[in-house]
Design a protein around this motif. Structure first.
Motif, PDB file in Angstrom:
ATOM      1  N   ASN A 186      39.088  -2.667  13.027  1.00 38.57           N
ATOM      2  CA  ASN A 186      38.068  -3.541  13.541  1.00 38.57           C
ATOM      3  C   ASN A 186      36.982  -2.527  13.817  1.00 38.57           C
ATOM      4  N   ASP A 187      37.447  -1.207  12.997  1.00 40.48           N
ATOM      5  CA  ASP A 187      36.874  -0.217  14.184  1.00 40.48           C
ATOM      6  C   ASP A 187      35.623   0.193  12.872  1.00 40.48           C
ATOM      7  N   TYR A 193      43.075 -10.098  17.185  1.00 39.71           N
ATOM      8  CA  TYR A 193      42.026 -11.349  16.401  1.00 39.71           C
ATOM      9  C   TYR A 193      41.384 -12.135  16.720  1.00 39.71           C
ATOM     10  N   LEU A 194      40.120 -12.816  16.639  1.00 43.94           N
ATOM     11  CA  LEU A 194      39.156 -13.353  18.008  1.00 43.94           C
ATOM     12  C   LEU A 194      39.549 -14.437  16.570  1.00 43.94           C
ATOM     13  N   ASP A 195      39.530 -15.927  17.439  1.00 45.12           N
ATOM     14  CA  ASP A 195      38.549 -17.177  16.466  1.00 45.12           C
ATOM     15  C   ASP A 195      37.223 -17.526  16.859  1.00 45.12           C
ATOM     16  N   GLU A 219      29.194 -11.754  10.970  1.00 45.83           N
ATOM     17  CA  GLU A 219      30.304 -12.837  10.317  1.00 45.83           C
ATOM     18  C   GLU A 219      31.782 -13.246  11.396  1.00 45.83           C
ATOM     19  N   THR A 220      32.644 -13.871  11.489  1.00 46.12           N
ATOM     20  CA  THR A 220      33.818 -14.248  12.235  1.00 46.12           C
ATOM     21  C   THR A 220      34.758 -13.017  11.021  1.00 46.12           C
ATOM     22  N   ARG A 221      35.971 -12.843  11.962  1.00 47.94           N
ATOM     23  CA  ARG A 221      36.866 -12.121  11.769  1.00 47.94           C
ATOM     24  C   ARG A 221      37.231 -12.723  10.675  1.00 47.94           C
ATOM     25  N   LEU A 231      46.639 -10.654  14.687  1.00 47.84           N
ATOM     26  CA  LEU A 231      47.274 -11.292  16.235  1.00 47.84           C
ATOM     27  C   LEU A 231      46.189 -11.135  16.991  1.00 47.84           C
ATOM     28  N   ARG A 232      46.282 -11.964  17.805  1.00 50.59           N
ATOM     29  CA  ARG A 232      45.815 -12.157  18.478  1.00 50.59           C
ATOM     30  C   ARG A 232      46.118 -11.677  20.384  1.00 50.59           C
ATOM     31  N   GLU A 233      45.227 -11.368  20.752  1.00 47.94           N
ATOM     32  CA  GLU A 233      45.107 -10.667  22.170  1.00 47.94           C
ATOM     33  C   GLU A 233      46.775 -11.247  22.946  1.00 47.94           C
TER      34      GLU A 233
END
Length: 237
Positions: free
Chosen positions: A136-137, A160-162, A172-174, A192-194
Motif C-alpha cells: 500500500n506504500d 487490508y481494508l474492506d 479506488e478500494t483496496r 490480511l486484516r489488522e
C-alpha cells in the motif's frame, strides 16, 4: 524448516507496539534469547536507533533482547548468525531497496529456509511474498527489483481494508487495486486484516487471529477464509 509469522500490523487500535501478539511471540521465539531487528523500513522516517528502541521496549516484556542490524559491520553475516529475525513495518520500497543494497535478499532467504524464526509486520510481511507489487506504500525510492523473499507462494496485502459503505471517498478500494494488479500479474494475493497473521511452519500456512482473510486469484471472484484455515488447501500457487 521454515518458521515464519507474517503479521498484518505491529499495532492495533488501543494497544502498544506488538502488544496484541506478544503471547504468540513468546512461544514463537521460545528458543531465542536475542532477536536481530531490521529497521530499514523506517516508518515516518524514524531513525534506525529509535526504531530499534521501540522494538527493544516491546520484546523486553517477554524477556527477549533485540539488536539492530545497522549496528553490525557485516549485515549479511549478522543475518547468517541470527537466532531470530524481526523485520518491522514502514515503507516497503525503502525496506526492499536497503535489503538489495546490503545484499540481504539471499541471506534472508537462506536463513529462513534453514529454520531461523522470522517475524514480519507490515512491510516486513510484504517482503515475504513473491513481489512487493501489492504493498500500500508510496514508491518514494526505486529498489533494483520488486522481487521479494518468495517465502510463500503468493503476494500479501497487509492492512487490508474492506469498502466502507458510509464513506464519501470515491477513489479506488483496496479490492479494486488488487484487481488492477491481476490485470498484469497472476500470483494470488492474501488480504490480511489488522490483527491477523499467517503462521508458516514448513509447508503449512495457517491463518491466525480473530478475523477472516480475503483471497484474490486471477480471473476468479475473491473469497473469505476463516481463522485456522490452512491456505495450502486453496491451491494458491
Amino acid at each position: 524448516m521454515k518458521n515464519i509469522l507474517i503479521a498484518s500490523t505491529s499495532t492495533i487500535h488501543g494497544s502498544s507496539y506488538l502488544e496484541y501478539i506478544l503471547d504468540e511471540l513468546a512461544i514463537f521465539f521460545k528458543d531465542t534469547e536475542e532477536i536481530l531487528f531490521i529497521p530499514y523500513a523506517r516508518p515516518s522516517g524514524i531513525s534506525h536507533d529509535d526504531y530499534t528502541k521501540t522494538a527493544q521496549n516491546a520484546f523486553q516484556k517477554i524477556n527477549k533482547e533485540v539488536k539492530g542490524i545497522h549496528t553490525y559491520d557485516n549485515p549479511a553475516e549478522a543475518v547468517k548468525q541470527a537466532k531470530g529475525i524481526f523485520v518491522g513495518g514502514g515503507n516497503t520500497f525503502v525496506l526492499t531497496n536497503k535489503l538489495y543494497k546490503n545484499n540481504l535478499i539471499n541471506a534472508l532467504q537462506k536463513a529462513v529456509n534453514n529454520g531461523t524464526p522470522y517475524l514480519g509486520t507490515s512491510a516486513g510481511s510484504n517482503i515475504c511474498g513473491l513481489t512487493i507489487k501489492t504493498t500500500n506504500d508510496m514508491p518514494i525510492v526505486y529498489p533494483p527489483s520488486f522481487d521479494a523473499l518468495k517465502l510463500v507462494p503468493f503476494n500479501i496485502n497487509p492492512h487490508y481494508l474492506d469498502p466502507d459503505s458510509n464513506s464519501k471517498h470515491m477513489g479506488e478500494t483496496r479490492e479494486t487495486r488488487i484487481k488492477e494488479f491481476h490485470y498484469f500479474n497472476t500470483p494470488p494475493v492474501v488480504g490480511l486484516r489488522e490483527g491477523s497473521w499467517l503462521h508458516v511452519k514448513n509447508d503449512s500456512i495457517v491463518l491466525k487471529g480473530k478475523l477472516t482473510a480475503r483471497i484474490f486469484k486471477v480471473n476468479e471472484p475473491p473469497y473469505e477464509i476463516e481463522p485456522g484455515t490452512e491456505l495450502n488447501n486453496f491451491e494458491l500457487s
